[in-house]
Design a protein around this motif. Structure first.
Motif, short mmCIF file in Angstrom:
data_model
loop_
_atom_site.label_atom_id
_atom_site.label_comp_id
_atom_site.label_asym_id
_atom_site.label_seq_id
_atom_site.Cartn_x
_atom_site.Cartn_y
_atom_site.Cartn_z
N ALA A 1 0.83 -1.21 0.00
CA ALA A 1 0.00 0.00 0.00
C ALA A 1 0.87 1.26 0.00
CB ALA A 1 -0.93 -0.01 1.22
N ASP A 2 1.93 1.26 0.81
CA ASP A 2 2.84 2.41 0.83
C ASP A 2 3.55 2.57 -0.51
OD1 ASP A 2 2.14 3.10 3.39
OD2 ASP A 2 3.93 2.25 4.33
N GLY A 3 3.89 1.47 -1.15
CA GLY A 3 4.52 1.53 -2.47
C GLY A 3 3.60 2.14 -3.50
N LYS A 4 2.34 1.74 -3.47
CA LYS A 4 1.35 2.31 -4.40
C LYS A 4 1.16 3.79 -4.13
CE LYS A 4 -1.19 -1.97 -5.30
NZ LYS A 4 -2.45 -2.70 -5.14
N SER A 5 1.10 4.15 -2.86
CA SER A 5 0.94 5.56 -2.49
C SER A 5 2.15 6.38 -2.94
CB SER A 5 0.76 5.66 -0.97
OG SER A 5 0.66 7.00 -0.57
N ALA A 6 3.33 5.83 -2.77
CA ALA A 6 4.54 6.52 -3.20
C ALA A 6 4.55 6.70 -4.71
CB ALA A 6 5.78 5.74 -2.74
N PHE A 7 4.10 5.68 -5.45
CA PHE A 7 4.04 5.79 -6.90
C PHE A 7 3.12 6.92 -7.34
CE2 PHE A 7 2.15 4.61 -11.01
CZ PHE A 7 3.30 4.61 -11.79
N LYS A 8 1.96 7.02 -6.68
CA LYS A 8 1.03 8.11 -7.01
C LYS A 8 1.66 9.47 -6.71
CE LYS A 8 -3.18 5.42 -6.32
NZ LYS A 8 -4.36 5.19 -5.47
N ALA A 9 2.36 9.57 -5.58
CA ALA A 9 3.01 10.83 -5.21
C ALA A 9 4.10 11.19 -6.21
CB ALA A 9 3.59 10.73 -3.80
N ILE A 10 4.84 10.19 -6.68
CA ILE A 10 5.89 10.43 -7.67
C ILE A 10 5.29 10.92 -8.98
CG2 ILE A 10 7.62 9.27 -9.11
CD1 ILE A 10 8.22 7.51 -6.60
N LYS A 11 4.18 10.33 -9.39
CA LYS A 11 3.52 10.77 -10.62
C LYS A 11 3.08 12.23 -10.51
CE LYS A 11 0.49 8.36 -12.81
NZ LYS A 11 -0.62 7.48 -13.20
N LYS A 12 2.51 12.59 -9.36
CA LYS A 12 2.07 13.97 -9.16
C LYS A 12 3.27 14.92 -9.15
CE LYS A 12 -2.17 13.06 -6.59
NZ LYS A 12 -2.86 13.20 -5.30
N ALA A 13 4.34 14.51 -8.47
CA ALA A 13 5.54 15.35 -8.41
C ALA A 13 6.14 15.53 -9.80
CB ALA A 13 6.56 14.76 -7.45
N ALA A 14 6.15 14.47 -10.59
CA ALA A 14 6.69 14.54 -11.95
C ALA A 14 5.86 15.50 -12.80
CB ALA A 14 6.73 13.16 -12.59
N ALA A 15 4.55 15.44 -12.66
CA ALA A 15 3.69 16.35 -13.41
C ALA A 15 3.95 17.80 -13.01
CB ALA A 15 2.22 15.98 -13.19
N ARG A 16 4.09 18.05 -11.70
CA ARG A 16 4.39 19.41 -11.23
C ARG A 16 5.75 19.87 -11.75
NH1 ARG A 16 2.44 17.35 -6.37
NH2 ARG A 16 4.57 17.23 -5.56
N PHE A 17 6.72 18.96 -11.73
CA PHE A 17 8.06 19.25 -12.21
C PHE A 17 8.01 19.71 -13.67
CE2 PHE A 17 12.05 17.82 -14.19
CZ PHE A 17 13.00 18.35 -13.33
N CYS A 18 7.29 18.96 -14.48
CA CYS A 18 7.19 19.29 -15.91
C CYS A 18 6.37 20.55 -16.14
CB CYS A 18 6.59 18.13 -16.68
SG CYS A 18 7.64 16.67 -16.70
N ASP A 19 5.24 20.67 -15.46
CA ASP A 19 4.35 21.80 -15.65
C ASP A 19 4.96 23.12 -15.20
OD1 ASP A 19 2.50 20.02 -16.67
OD2 ASP A 19 1.27 19.97 -14.84
N SER A 20 5.90 23.06 -14.25
CA SER A 20 6.48 24.29 -13.70
C SER A 20 7.61 24.84 -14.56
CB SER A 20 7.02 24.02 -12.29
OG SER A 20 8.19 23.21 -12.35
#
Length: 118
Positions: A11-30
């Motif tokens: 569950a923590d791994g899945k949660s971390a994956f979702k957080a990484i996806k969001k961070a990557a999107a913010r990284f690119c969008d910024s």
């Protein structure tokens, strides 16, 4: 190896994956990609030797490590945020699952040794 993975770890791994996806999107969008590319180009241009025999624990050549501390402030804040966030997340995972990680490493090592023996 599966027997060492708890439901919480998964569950923590899945949660971390979702957080990484969001961070990557913010990284690119910024616009951080272009800033990071410019920083990396400057960093790697200081690794101009044909070989890189002296690698530090961070994985940089001595020449780059001598250059980096003086210019660390020039690292884009958005990249620094990503690095700090990843380091913080890894520390939490290591602390929370240290025993399971060691058990998985041992099991993987055993499997690898058995595979080489065949």
């Amino acid at each position: 190896i599966r027997e060492h993975l708890s439901d919480d770890m998964i569950a923590d791994g899945k949660s971390a994956f979702k957080a990484i996806k969001k961070a990557a999107a913010r990284f690119c969008d910024s616009g951080c990609v272009d800033q990071t590319a410019a920083f990396a180009k400057n960093l790697f241009s200081h690794m101009h030797a044909d070989t890189c025999p002296a690698v530090t624990p961070l994985g940089f050549c001595d020449a780059a490590m001598n250059w980096l501390p003086r210019r660390w402030v020039k690292m884009p804040c958005c990249l620094r945020d990503v690095i700090e966030g990843a380091a913080k997340g890894m520390k939490k995972i290591k602390k929370k699952y240290q025993a399971q990680i060691k058990a998985i490493e041992k099991a993987a090592s055993t499997l690898s040794a058995e595979s080489r023996a065949q």
